[in-house]
Design an enzyme around this catalytic site. Structure first.
Site, PDB file in Angstrom:
ATOM      1  N   LYS A   1       0.803  -1.232   0.000  1.00  0.00           N
ATOM      2  CA  LYS A   1       0.000   0.000   0.000  1.00  0.00           C
ATOM      3  C   LYS A   1       0.833   1.278   0.000  1.00  0.00           C
ATOM      4  CE  LYS A   1      -4.086  -1.695   2.490  1.00  0.00           C
ATOM      5  NZ  LYS A   1      -4.988  -1.374   3.595  1.00  0.00           N
TER       6      LYS A   1
ATOM      7  N   ASP B   1      -9.987   2.952   2.182  1.00  0.00           N
ATOM      8  CA  ASP B   1     -10.049   2.450   3.571  1.00  0.00           C
ATOM      9  C   ASP B   1     -10.789   3.416   4.503  1.00  0.00           C
ATOM     10  OD1 ASP B   1      -8.854  -0.025   3.302  1.00  0.00           O
ATOM     11  OD2 ASP B   1      -6.827   0.738   3.656  1.00  0.00           O
TER      12      ASP B   1
HETATM   13  P1  NAP Z   1       0.811  -1.814  10.811  1.00  0.00           P
HETATM   14  O1  NAP Z   1       1.106  -0.687   9.910  1.00  0.00           O
HETATM   15  O2  NAP Z   1       1.749  -2.975  10.877  1.00  0.00           O
HETATM   16  O3  NAP Z   1       0.634  -1.214  12.316  1.00  0.00           O
HETATM   17  C1  NAP Z   1       0.500  -2.097  13.388  1.00  0.00           C
HETATM   18  C2  NAP Z   1       0.129  -1.314  14.639  1.00  0.00           C
HETATM   19  O4  NAP Z   1      -0.151  -2.267  15.680  1.00  0.00           O
HETATM   20  C3  NAP Z   1       1.238  -0.410  15.157  1.00  0.00           C
HETATM   21  O5  NAP Z   1       0.653   0.758  15.694  1.00  0.00           O
HETATM   22  C4  NAP Z   1       1.859  -1.266  16.260  1.00  0.00           C
HETATM   23  O6  NAP Z   1       2.469  -0.520  17.298  1.00  0.00           O
HETATM   24  C5  NAP Z   1       0.645  -1.948  16.815  1.00  0.00           C
HETATM   25  N1  NAP Z   1       0.981  -3.174  17.527  1.00  0.00           N
HETATM   26  C6  NAP Z   1       1.424  -4.341  16.996  1.00  0.00           C
HETATM   27  N2  NAP Z   1       1.617  -5.233  17.984  1.00  0.00           N
HETATM   28  C7  NAP Z   1       1.302  -4.612  19.155  1.00  0.00           C
HETATM   29  C8  NAP Z   1       1.318  -5.007  20.511  1.00  0.00           C
HETATM   30  N3  NAP Z   1       1.697  -6.243  20.872  1.00  0.00           N
HETATM   31  N4  NAP Z   1       0.926  -4.123  21.454  1.00  0.00           N
HETATM   32  C9  NAP Z   1       0.530  -2.870  21.107  1.00  0.00           C
HETATM   33  N5  NAP Z   1       0.503  -2.438  19.820  1.00  0.00           N
HETATM   34  C10 NAP Z   1       0.889  -3.301  18.867  1.00  0.00           C
HETATM   35  O7  NAP Z   1      -0.599  -2.468  10.481  1.00  0.00           O
HETATM   36  P2  NAP Z   1      -1.891  -1.771   9.825  1.00  0.00           P
HETATM   37  O8  NAP Z   1      -1.907  -2.085   8.382  1.00  0.00           O
HETATM   38  O9  NAP Z   1      -1.940  -0.373  10.275  1.00  0.00           O
HETATM   39  O10 NAP Z   1      -3.076  -2.633  10.496  1.00  0.00           O
HETATM   40  C11 NAP Z   1      -3.413  -2.480  11.866  1.00  0.00           C
HETATM   41  C12 NAP Z   1      -4.612  -3.354  12.213  1.00  0.00           C
HETATM   42  O11 NAP Z   1      -5.757  -2.933  11.470  1.00  0.00           O
HETATM   43  C13 NAP Z   1      -4.400  -4.830  11.901  1.00  0.00           C
HETATM   44  O12 NAP Z   1      -5.001  -5.590  12.924  1.00  0.00           O
HETATM   45  C14 NAP Z   1      -5.169  -5.028  10.605  1.00  0.00           C
HETATM   46  O13 NAP Z   1      -5.644  -6.353  10.485  1.00  0.00           O
HETATM   47  C15 NAP Z   1      -6.323  -4.039  10.789  1.00  0.00           C
HETATM   48  N6  NAP Z   1      -6.878  -3.546   9.509  1.00  0.00           N
HETATM   49  C16 NAP Z   1      -8.192  -3.800   9.242  1.00  0.00           C
HETATM   50  C17 NAP Z   1      -8.750  -3.325   8.075  1.00  0.00           C
HETATM   51  C18 NAP Z   1     -10.203  -3.601   7.769  1.00  0.00           C
HETATM   52  O14 NAP Z   1     -10.613  -3.417   6.611  1.00  0.00           O
HETATM   53  N7  NAP Z   1     -11.005  -3.991   8.737  1.00  0.00           N
HETATM   54  C19 NAP Z   1      -7.978  -2.584   7.162  1.00  0.00           C
HETATM   55  C20 NAP Z   1      -6.635  -2.335   7.479  1.00  0.00           C
HETATM   56  C21 NAP Z   1      -6.089  -2.838   8.659  1.00  0.00           C
HETATM   57  P3  NAP Z   1       4.032  -0.124  17.253  1.00  0.00           P
HETATM   58  O15 NAP Z   1       4.132   1.108  16.410  1.00  0.00           O
HETATM   59  O16 NAP Z   1       4.359   0.108  18.673  1.00  0.00           O
HETATM   60  O17 NAP Z   1       4.762  -1.304  16.658  1.00  0.00           O
END
Ligand code: NAP
Length: 301
Positions: free
Chosen positions: A89, A125
């Protein structure tokens, strides 16, 4: 053509994709619900409009280093549209010339629409999130307080959407303070006078105004044994909770919110509506999101 199969970069050079093709590309991609959702919606469109009978939506496993080579091949094979997911992305921004303003602000594209010269990039999104909130929790961002947990791509898209839709207050919390400050200063450079209050996940800001919504955009909750990212006991009594995670369908955050009497919903509606919006951009038709939701639920079983 087989829409259940996972295709590769090599297939783009050796397989002739007939009809009008769409695809989701990512790595990993095997468990994506998008082919099921989009093919169900295309089948519905085809029931009343012959033109959609030869449309199909495929899945491609494309590694990050293959993206630059893959996009011209998709264009050559005349793929009408692409969805991009992890890890493409953000990287795609450098490969696409025409990018919609909201995608630019979100720092990511999730939808590509074919034009003569290449692809133009959108980000659906934020739209999907706001439709999901309206449908599941009966709220919009306008005039309400928004608390976003996380500082990754999904958190950024949510923050941009909340700002564009006129939220009253924006609070952002994340595990890594450095990543959070990077995101907030990035948003500050795009949106003048945007006042974003940062906080640590273990201490929520005091004096939160009503009404409000918490959006979990962290990965915390993907594993059933994960703790909740925040203590919902610290939220005002009328706040609502939206967890972007949809598998598992009920995270601990949602369970704890409901136990406290707060309304909570999972992220399936966001997934469905970002997909519906993308399909509308490719087909120029109104798409039946309920059909997509039913197909996604079935695929999750
Ligand atoms: P990303 O860029 O990898 O960001 C991950 C985030 O999760 C970061 O803020 C990270 O914090 C945090 N994190 C990971 N492990 C953690 C832990 N053990 N404790 C606290 N914080 C933690 O991922 P993303 O693409 O933004 O996606 C984030 C979430 O949204 C995922 O669960 C994904 O499945 C969901 N999502 C859903 C949709 C939908 O259509 N429903 C769309 C997009 C994403 P740090 O910065 O501290 O590492």
């Amino acid at each position: 053509m087989d829409t259940e199969k996972t295709y590769s970069l090599e297939d783009l050079e050796t397989v002739a994709f007939s009809g009008t093709s769409l695809a989701v590309i990512g790595h990993p991609i095997k468990h994506s619900l998008s082919p099921a959702m989009h093919n169900a919606a295309l089948a519905r469109l085809g029931e009343t409009d012959e033109r959609f009978k030869d449309w199909a939506y495929y899945r491609f496993d494309i590694r990050p280093e293959q993206l630059a080579e893959a996009l011209p091949l998709f264009h050559k094979q005349r793929f009408r549209g692409l969805n991009l997911t992890i890890p493409h992305k953000v990287r795609a921004l450098d490969l696409i010339k025409e990018i919609a303003p909201e995608a630019q602000s979100m720092g990511a594209v999730n939808t590509l629409v074919r034009n003569e010269a290449g692809y133009s990039g959108l980000n659906t999104d934020g739209y999907g999130l706001e439709r999901g909130l309206a449908i599941d929790l009966d709220i919009t961002f306008e005039g309400i307080a928004v608390m976003i947990l996380g500082a990754g791509g999904a958190a950024r898209a949510a923050a941009v959407q909340a700002i564009l839709s006129g939220c009253s207050n924006l609070y952002m919390g994340n595990r890594s303070e450095e990543k959070l400050q990077g995101l907030i200063s990035g948003l500050g450079s795009i949106f003048d006078q945007t006042d974003i209050q940062s906080f640590a996940l273990n201490t929520l800001p005091g004096d939160l105004p009503e009404p409000g919504i918490v959006i979990n955009a962290t990965a915390l909750g993907l594993n059933p044994e994960d703790p909740a990212p925040i203590d919902v006991a610290q939220l005002p009594a009328e706040w609502k909770v939206y967890d972007m995670i949809y598998n598992p369908s009920k995270t601990l955050l949602m369970k704890q919110a409901e136990a406290r009497g707060l309304e909570a919903a999972n992220g399936l509606s966001m997934l469905v509506h970002q997909g519906a919006r993308a399909l509308e951009a490719w087909t120029h038709q109104t798409v039946d999101a309920d059909v997509m939701a039913a197909a996604a639920r079935e695929a999750l079983k």
